[in-house]
Scaffold this motif. Structure first.
Motif, PDB file in Angstrom:
ATOM      1  N   HIS A 202       0.826  -1.136  -0.017  1.00  0.00           N
ATOM      2  CA  HIS A 202      -0.037  -0.091   0.106  1.00  0.00           C
ATOM      3  C   HIS A 202       0.986   1.294  -0.033  1.00  0.00           C
ATOM      4  CE1 HIS A 202      -3.772   2.010   1.874  1.00  0.00           C
ATOM      5  NE2 HIS A 202      -2.963   2.871   1.031  1.00  0.00           N
ATOM      6  N   CYS A 203       0.751   2.087  -0.950  1.00  0.00           N
ATOM      7  CA  CYS A 203       1.633   3.077  -1.164  1.00  0.00           C
ATOM      8  C   CYS A 203       1.519   4.232  -0.266  1.00  0.00           C
ATOM      9  CB  CYS A 203       1.885   3.535  -2.690  1.00  0.00           C
ATOM     10  SG  CYS A 203       2.501   2.195  -3.596  1.00  0.00           S
ATOM     11  N   ARG A 204       1.197   3.915   0.926  1.00  0.00           N
ATOM     12  CA  ARG A 204       1.029   5.244   1.719  1.00  0.00           C
ATOM     13  C   ARG A 204       1.791   4.719   3.119  1.00  0.00           C
ATOM     14  NH1 ARG A 204      -4.223   5.148  -0.489  1.00  0.00           N
ATOM     15  NH2 ARG A 204      -4.738   7.450  -1.316  1.00  0.00           N
ATOM     16  N   THR A 205       2.256   5.719   4.098  1.00  0.00           N
ATOM     17  CA  THR A 205       2.830   5.158   5.381  1.00  0.00           C
ATOM     18  C   THR A 205       1.663   5.077   6.251  1.00  0.00           C
ATOM     19  OG1 THR A 205       3.022   7.558   5.995  1.00  0.00           O
ATOM     20  CG2 THR A 205       4.993   6.610   4.746  1.00  0.00           C
ATOM     21  N   ARG A 206       1.987   4.397   7.331  1.00  0.00           N
ATOM     22  CA  ARG A 206       0.931   3.999   8.359  1.00  0.00           C
ATOM     23  C   ARG A 206       0.209   5.252   8.682  1.00  0.00           C
ATOM     24  NH1 ARG A 206       2.537   1.611  14.476  1.00  0.00           N
ATOM     25  NH2 ARG A 206       0.129   1.947  15.192  1.00  0.00           N
ATOM     26  N   ASN A 207       0.660   6.480   8.924  1.00  0.00           N
ATOM     27  CA  ASN A 207      -0.038   7.596   9.229  1.00  0.00           C
ATOM     28  C   ASN A 207      -0.902   8.328   8.424  1.00  0.00           C
ATOM     29  OD1 ASN A 207       0.774   7.110  11.900  1.00  0.00           O
ATOM     30  ND2 ASN A 207       1.952   8.948  12.107  1.00  0.00           N
ATOM     31  N   MET A 208      -0.705   8.029   6.948  1.00  0.00           N
ATOM     32  CA  MET A 208      -1.393   8.601   6.030  1.00  0.00           C
ATOM     33  C   MET A 208      -2.728   8.013   5.899  1.00  0.00           C
ATOM     34  SD  MET A 208       1.609   8.715   3.200  1.00  0.00           S
ATOM     35  CE  MET A 208       0.530   9.612   1.928  1.00  0.00           C
ATOM     36  N   ARG A 209      -3.470   8.787   5.200  1.00  0.00           N
ATOM     37  CA  ARG A 209      -4.964   8.552   4.951  1.00  0.00           C
ATOM     38  C   ARG A 209      -5.637   8.393   3.705  1.00  0.00           C
ATOM     39  NH1 ARG A 209      -3.742   6.550   9.028  1.00  0.00           N
ATOM     40  NH2 ARG A 209      -4.744   6.546  11.132  1.00  0.00           N
ATOM     41  N   ASP A 210      -6.521   8.025   3.354  1.00  0.00           N
ATOM     42  CA  ASP A 210      -7.156   7.973   1.947  1.00  0.00           C
ATOM     43  C   ASP A 210      -7.189   9.219   1.258  1.00  0.00           C
ATOM     44  OD1 ASP A 210      -7.543   5.236   2.414  1.00  0.00           O
ATOM     45  OD2 ASP A 210      -9.622   5.252   2.609  1.00  0.00           O
ATOM     46  N   ARG A 211      -7.317  10.521   2.112  1.00  0.00           N
ATOM     47  CA  ARG A 211      -7.172  11.625   1.554  1.00  0.00           C
ATOM     48  C   ARG A 211      -5.738  11.949   1.022  1.00  0.00           C
ATOM     49  NH1 ARG A 211      -8.079  12.174   6.891  1.00  0.00           N
ATOM     50  NH2 ARG A 211      -6.510  13.383   8.014  1.00  0.00           N
ATOM     51  N   ASP A 212      -4.836  11.459   1.581  1.00  0.00           N
ATOM     52  CA  ASP A 212      -3.272  11.506   1.053  1.00  0.00           C
ATOM     53  C   ASP A 212      -3.330  10.901  -0.193  1.00  0.00           C
ATOM     54  OD1 ASP A 212      -2.913  13.236   3.311  1.00  0.00           O
ATOM     55  OD2 ASP A 212      -2.801  11.402   4.621  1.00  0.00           O
ATOM     56  N   ARG A 213      -2.574  11.569  -1.393  1.00  0.00           N
ATOM     57  CA  ARG A 213      -2.326  10.909  -2.420  1.00  0.00           C
ATOM     58  C   ARG A 213      -1.335   9.541  -2.374  1.00  0.00           C
ATOM     59  NH1 ARG A 213       1.659  10.697  -6.081  1.00  0.00           N
ATOM     60  NH2 ARG A 213       3.140  11.864  -4.743  1.00  0.00           N
ATOM     61  N   ALA A 214      -1.688   8.602  -2.877  1.00  0.00           N
ATOM     62  CA  ALA A 214      -0.546   7.297  -2.682  1.00  0.00           C
ATOM     63  C   ALA A 214       0.682   7.723  -3.249  1.00  0.00           C
ATOM     64  CB  ALA A 214      -1.352   6.296  -3.323  1.00  0.00           C
ATOM     65  N   MET A 215       1.775   7.299  -2.949  1.00  0.00           N
ATOM     66  CA  MET A 215       2.792   7.471  -3.435  1.00  0.00           C
ATOM     67  C   MET A 215       3.368   6.564  -4.299  1.00  0.00           C
ATOM     68  SD  MET A 215       4.738   9.367  -0.267  1.00  0.00           S
ATOM     69  CE  MET A 215       4.608   7.798   0.912  1.00  0.00           C
ATOM     70  N   ILE A 216       2.704   6.363  -5.408  1.00  0.00           N
ATOM     71  CA  ILE A 216       3.213   5.277  -6.379  1.00  0.00           C
ATOM     72  C   ILE A 216       4.446   5.263  -7.042  1.00  0.00           C
ATOM     73  CG2 ILE A 216       0.525   4.885  -6.986  1.00  0.00           C
ATOM     74  CD1 ILE A 216       1.130   6.082  -9.658  1.00  0.00           C
ATOM     75  N   GLU A 217       4.986   6.136  -6.988  1.00  0.00           N
ATOM     76  CA  GLU A 217       6.179   6.360  -7.565  1.00  0.00           C
ATOM     77  C   GLU A 217       7.460   5.773  -6.730  1.00  0.00           C
ATOM     78  OE1 GLU A 217       5.344  10.097  -5.224  1.00  0.00           O
ATOM     79  OE2 GLU A 217       4.424   8.885  -6.521  1.00  0.00           O
ATOM     80  N   ARG A 218       6.955   5.571  -5.424  1.00  0.00           N
ATOM     81  CA  ARG A 218       8.111   4.831  -4.451  1.00  0.00           C
ATOM     82  C   ARG A 218       7.968   3.471  -4.857  1.00  0.00           C
ATOM     83  NH1 ARG A 218       8.619   9.187  -0.575  1.00  0.00           N
ATOM     84  NH2 ARG A 218       8.221  10.952  -2.049  1.00  0.00           N
ATOM     85  N   LEU A 219       6.985   2.929  -5.429  1.00  0.00           N
ATOM     86  CA  LEU A 219       7.022   1.309  -5.413  1.00  0.00           C
ATOM     87  C   LEU A 219       8.168   1.110  -6.723  1.00  0.00           C
ATOM     88  CD1 LEU A 219       5.347  -1.323  -4.869  1.00  0.00           C
ATOM     89  CD2 LEU A 219       4.012  -0.926  -6.545  1.00  0.00           C
ATOM     90  N   LYS A 220       8.304   1.626  -7.693  1.00  0.00           N
ATOM     91  CA  LYS A 220       9.309   1.188  -8.720  1.00  0.00           C
ATOM     92  C   LYS A 220      10.390   0.560  -8.099  1.00  0.00           C
ATOM     93  CE  LYS A 220      11.262   2.727 -13.135  1.00  0.00           C
ATOM     94  NZ  LYS A 220      11.495   3.683 -13.944  1.00  0.00           N
ATOM     95  N   GLU A 221      11.088   1.564  -7.111  1.00  0.00           N
ATOM     96  CA  GLU A 221      12.347   1.001  -6.459  1.00  0.00           C
ATOM     97  C   GLU A 221      12.081  -0.409  -5.785  1.00  0.00           C
ATOM     98  OE1 GLU A 221      15.716   2.866  -3.174  1.00  0.00           O
ATOM     99  OE2 GLU A 221      13.812   3.949  -3.904  1.00  0.00           O
ATOM    100  N   VAL A 222      10.930  -0.679  -5.127  1.00  0.00           N
ATOM    101  CA  VAL A 222      10.734  -1.937  -4.166  1.00  0.00           C
ATOM    102  C   VAL A 222      10.427  -2.929  -5.207  1.00  0.00           C
ATOM    103  CG1 VAL A 222       9.140  -3.200  -2.986  1.00  0.00           C
ATOM    104  CG2 VAL A 222       9.541  -0.628  -2.518  1.00  0.00           C
ATOM    105  N   VAL A 223       9.786  -2.735  -6.606  1.00  0.00           N
ATOM    106  CA  VAL A 223       9.738  -3.936  -7.418  1.00  0.00           C
ATOM    107  C   VAL A 223      11.326  -4.153  -8.160  1.00  0.00           C
ATOM    108  CG1 VAL A 223       8.763  -4.228  -9.687  1.00  0.00           C
ATOM    109  CG2 VAL A 223       7.423  -3.192  -8.210  1.00  0.00           C
ATOM    110  N   GLU A 224      11.893  -3.371  -8.272  1.00  0.00           N
ATOM    111  CA  GLU A 224      13.446  -3.452  -8.937  1.00  0.00           C
ATOM    112  C   GLU A 224      14.101  -4.250  -7.698  1.00  0.00           C
ATOM    113  OE1 GLU A 224      14.702   0.391 -10.193  1.00  0.00           O
ATOM    114  OE2 GLU A 224      13.546   0.204 -11.919  1.00  0.00           O
ATOM    115  N   PHE A 225      14.055  -3.872  -6.525  1.00  0.00           N
ATOM    116  CA  PHE A 225      14.713  -4.492  -5.520  1.00  0.00           C
ATOM    117  C   PHE A 225      14.273  -5.980  -5.389  1.00  0.00           C
ATOM    118  CE2 PHE A 225      15.231  -5.629  -0.998  1.00  0.00           C
ATOM    119  CZ  PHE A 225      16.454  -5.195  -0.753  1.00  0.00           C
TER     120      PHE A 225
END
Length: 466
Positions: A202-225
């Motif tokens: 889930h591309c949000r941190t624990r304290n983020m809520r649905d109103r906060d934009r999901a940071m999908i750009e951070r997932l690319k690094e996870v996929v490549e890792f």
């Protein structure tokens, strides 16, 4: 809730099931899946999601202790399987969804997690450990997102599940991003090494809520890792996907193998189709009511799910008609009060239509994967040549894939590029429970109450335990 009382004479119905033996690593790839959603992920919603293209469905999180105190019963007419507590059904399923069903466990204890898995393993294709939900019902006693700060416990639960379950049952995990991307990758490495088949982020941190934009750009690094670890497991993106069409954009940007949909599916379970239904107050709500009554789905739960539905209107009076139907359902106290909206209680026909859709999709997939006559006669040397060619194509395609990713980033104004060392936002004032907020629960035998669970379903079926 009205309870259906069955005679003891008719034999249990032989439920139809899709022709799919077991989930594999490939089952989690190239798909759009239904997220585990409290209450909203009810059985009728999961079935309609499968009918309209969801490749897999996650059941709502159920706390380990809750399911341990349940009794498994089977409806001899519909085939619905209910796990009943003292006063209500904790979780319901149907054999038709089993080949595609992932059961999500809420747990902070390896032994209890294994016991819970063994309780329901005959009715599911895999288990998912909830490591991301920040709500109190998940984080109490150290479960859910609380596990993100206790990686030793998190990984011990996954390891215990993998060792206890037969190989045909998959084990997966669903996490959130940590404030530090470096810490996120360290956690991912440990989780992947437990032997899981897929990882949902889930591309949000624990304290983020649905109103906060999901940071999908951070997932690319996870996929490549994960790919760099030499693991063939799927990484599934979760957060801000609007439907099947939007899932293609997210996969292109992130490199994720599949995409998980939550809120969009809560609003419209047909969003998994590239042509989702519009005017669902007419095209989906009546069928949803009929199916829910046929499956003896709890009225309050049905009413809640319907209250979340919304879709575009294509007719001049669509908005007014939707409002009328919504108000009628809100005021209703039972299925009998919405008979006019349902248009006749032909739920069995709606169910059979879902069965045909699922079986047709599985049949098409089997036909597509079936080798041709010439392929079946390929010699050993030819097979080796094909494998070698495939390897070379994969190696050649990697630069092309990188170029495509750069093109997407350039087109978006570099919106999806994360500078090195960037920290993930972790707003402190979102009312997320902290570890100090952990609550202790007493055993049911002492408290006289059923264990806390985020999946209240209601009434217990009066059928024979199996």
């Amino acid at each position: 809730m009205s309870r259906r009382v069955h005679s003891e004479s008719p034999p249990p119905r032989c439920a139809k099931r899709a022709k799919m033996d077991r989930l594999t690593l490939e089952s989690f790839k190239n798909g759009v899946v239904l997220a585990p959603m409290v209450r909203s992920g009810a059985l009728p919603t999961r079935l309609f999601a499968l009918k309209h293209g969801a490749t897999l469905v996650w059941a709502p999180e159920t706390v380990d202790k809750a399911i341990l105190h349940s009794e498994r019963v089977v409806d001899p007419v519909t085939g619905v399987v209910s796990y009943n507590g003292k006063s209500r059904a904790i979780w319901t399923t149907h054999p038709i969804e089993k080949p595609y069903l992932i059961y999500q466990i809420g747990s902070a204890d390896p032994e209890l997690a294994v016991q819970a898995a063994k309780t329901v393993m005959q009715d599911v294709a895999g288990f998912d450990l909830n490591c991301g939900c920040p709500k109190p019902f998940s984080t109490h006693s150290g479960m859910g997102a609380a596990l993100l700060t206790n990686p030793d416990l998190l990984c011990s639960i996954l390891t215990a599940l993998r060792e206890a379950m037969p190989p045909e049952i998959t084990i997966t995990a669903k996490i959130r991003l940590l404030p530090s991307q470096e810490d996120t990758l360290k956690l991912v490495e440990r989780i992947v090494n437990t032997g899981i088949s897929a990882l949902t982020v889930h591309c949000r941190t624990r304290n983020m809520r649905d109103r906060d934009r999901a940071m999908i750009e951070r997932l690319k690094e996870v996929v490549e890792f994960v790919k760099g670890m030499g693991k063939d497991i799927a990484v599934i993106e979760n957060g801000d996907c609007l439907g099947a069409q939007d899932a293609e954009r997210i996969r292109e940007v992130t490199g994720a193998h599949s995409v998980m949909i939550a809120r969009a599916a809560e609003s419209n379970p047909t969003c998994f189709s590239k042509t989702p239904l519009a005017d669902i107050h007419e095209t989906l709500v009546p069928a949803y009511l009929r199916l829910s009554k046929y499956l003896d789905n709890n009225w309050s739960l049905t009413k809640f799910c319907l209250s979340q539905f919304k879709s575009p209107h294509t007719k001049p009076n669509g908005k007014a008609e939707e409002k009328r139907i919504r108000e009628t359902i809100v005021k209703s106290r039972s299925f009998d009060d919405v008979a006019d909206i349902a248009g006749g209680w032909t739920g069995e026909e709606d169910f059979e239509e879902i069965v045909r859709a699922i079986e047709a999709r599985e049949g098409a997939a089997n036909e597509k994967s079936k080798p041709s006559t010439s392929d079946a006669n390929v010699t050993g040397k030819q097979e080796q040549a094909q494998l070698t060619a495939a390897t070379l194509r994969e190696e050649v395609s990697q630069p092309l894939s990188s170029s495509l990713s750069r093109a997407v980033e350039a087109k978006s104004g570099n919106k999806y590029i994360t500078p090195p060392g960037t920290q993930n936002p972790h707003p402190p004032a979102s009312d997320a429970p902290l570890m100090s907020d952990v609550q202790m629960t007493l055993p049911a035998l002492i408290s006289g109450k059923e264990p806390m669970t985020p999946t209240p379903i209601g009434g217990t079926s009066l059928v024979t335990p199996v």
